[in-house]
Design a protein around this motif. Structure first.
Motif: not given
Length: 316
Positions: A6, A91-92, A95, A99, A101, A118-120, A122
């Motif tokens: 991120h 955001v969850r 996500e 891919d 945010i 989240v894992d994508v 940011v």
């Protein structure tokens, strides 16, 4: 190579991280066609809880020039936020649609929270009076193209208390050999926490209430708007609004190669007659948002999906 998943604050960026993105931005600017469709099929979510023109549109343009699609949360009043949905839940959910945010939010720390949920990737596009690190990268790119980033003397003038672009830029400049002069009224000085962090790094900083004593020393003058929306007390805003204005006559005392920058939008802190001088770089600075944000998205997505990029590697 930039190591983060991120981009939340400028303080997380090392000199190598900054130079990785800026070198790639220069490559993008020199040959944008080489990056077209590099991330075809991927989606960028634009989540803006505050108004934006340059940041929103330049991220949109950057993504599309990389071959991505974009989805936009739209106006907050027409989203589920108006029904009381938390940022964490928002955001969850998003996500699952994107891919990466890009998030702007009025609450300082909002991007940190989003990054934890989240894992994508940011990208913090501004969190209240906190940070705006992608703006800092395009600011550094603009400065580097004119002067380089070492042996640099910069004056940062205006709203230093609430100006998130200032907080991010000041932090990033500590990675380089830069003398920083901060020029503001007493009521808009750098926050104590920001001054402490700068002193902890050993940064060379000085604070002033007038620009005249230091103007002729500067390579760069970074002017900021007095931000009415950041003032909890409107009376305080009216007391300082209109101060620290520069015009072409002000710059008669400046070095011939002084670069004048502004994150925009401006109100009346830079007079229109400055636009016609060789010092003005703020429109070019705004345009630099596209190649720099292309480079940033490319780097973050490459880090997040290293295997997916093997077939589309660009020579660098």
């Amino acid at each position: 190579m930039m190591r983060q998943d991120h981009l939340i604050t400028a303080t997380q960026l090392s000199r190598d991280d900054i130079e990785t993105v800026l070198d790639r931005a220069r490559a993008v600017a020199d040959d944008p066609a080489a990056y077209a469709d590099r991330h075809a099929g991927r989606v960028l979510a634009l989540c803006f809880f505050e108004p934006s023109t340059r940041t929103r549109m330049s991220f949109d343009s950057a993504a599309k020039r990389l071959g991505m699609n974009t989805i936009d949360m739209g106006d907050v009043d027409s989203s589920s936020v108006s029904k009381g949905e938390s940022l964490s839940d928002t955001v969850r959910v998003i996500e699952g649609y994107a891919d990466a945010i890009v998030l702007r939010h009025p609450s300082e720390g909002a991007a940190t929270l989003a990054g934890e949920r989240v894992d994508v990737p940011v990208v913090n596009a501004g969190d209240g009076a906190g940070q705006h690190p992608s703006q800092t990268l395009l600011d550094l790119h603009t400065i580097r193209e004119d002067h380089g980033l070492d042996d640099l003397t910069i004056g940062i003038m205006g709203d230093l208390k609430y100006g998130r672009t200032v907080h991010s830029l000041a932090a990033a400049l500590t990675e380089f050999d830069a003398n920083q002069h901060f020029i503001s009224p007493e009521s808009l000085r750098l926050p104590r926490s920001v001054r402490f962090d700068l002193h902890e790094t050993g940064a060379q900083i000085r604070e002033h209430e007038e620009i005249e004593p230091v103007l002729d020393e500067l390579d760069v003058l970074y002017v900021t708007r007095i931000q009415k929306e950041r003032f909890p007390d409107e009376n305080e805003y009216h007391r300082v609004a209109g101060e620290y204005r520069i015009d072409a006559e002000t710059l008669d005392a400046a070095a011939d190669d002084l670069t004048v920058m502004h994150p925009l939008p401006r109100v009346d802190e830079i007079a229109p007659d400055v636009d016609e001088t060789d010092h003005a770089r703020y429109f070019e600075q705004a345009h630099n948002g596209v190649p720099v944000r292309m480079a940033l998205l490319d780097t973050l997505l490459e880090n997040a999906n290293p295997d997916a990029d093997e077939g589309t590697e660009v020579d660098r």
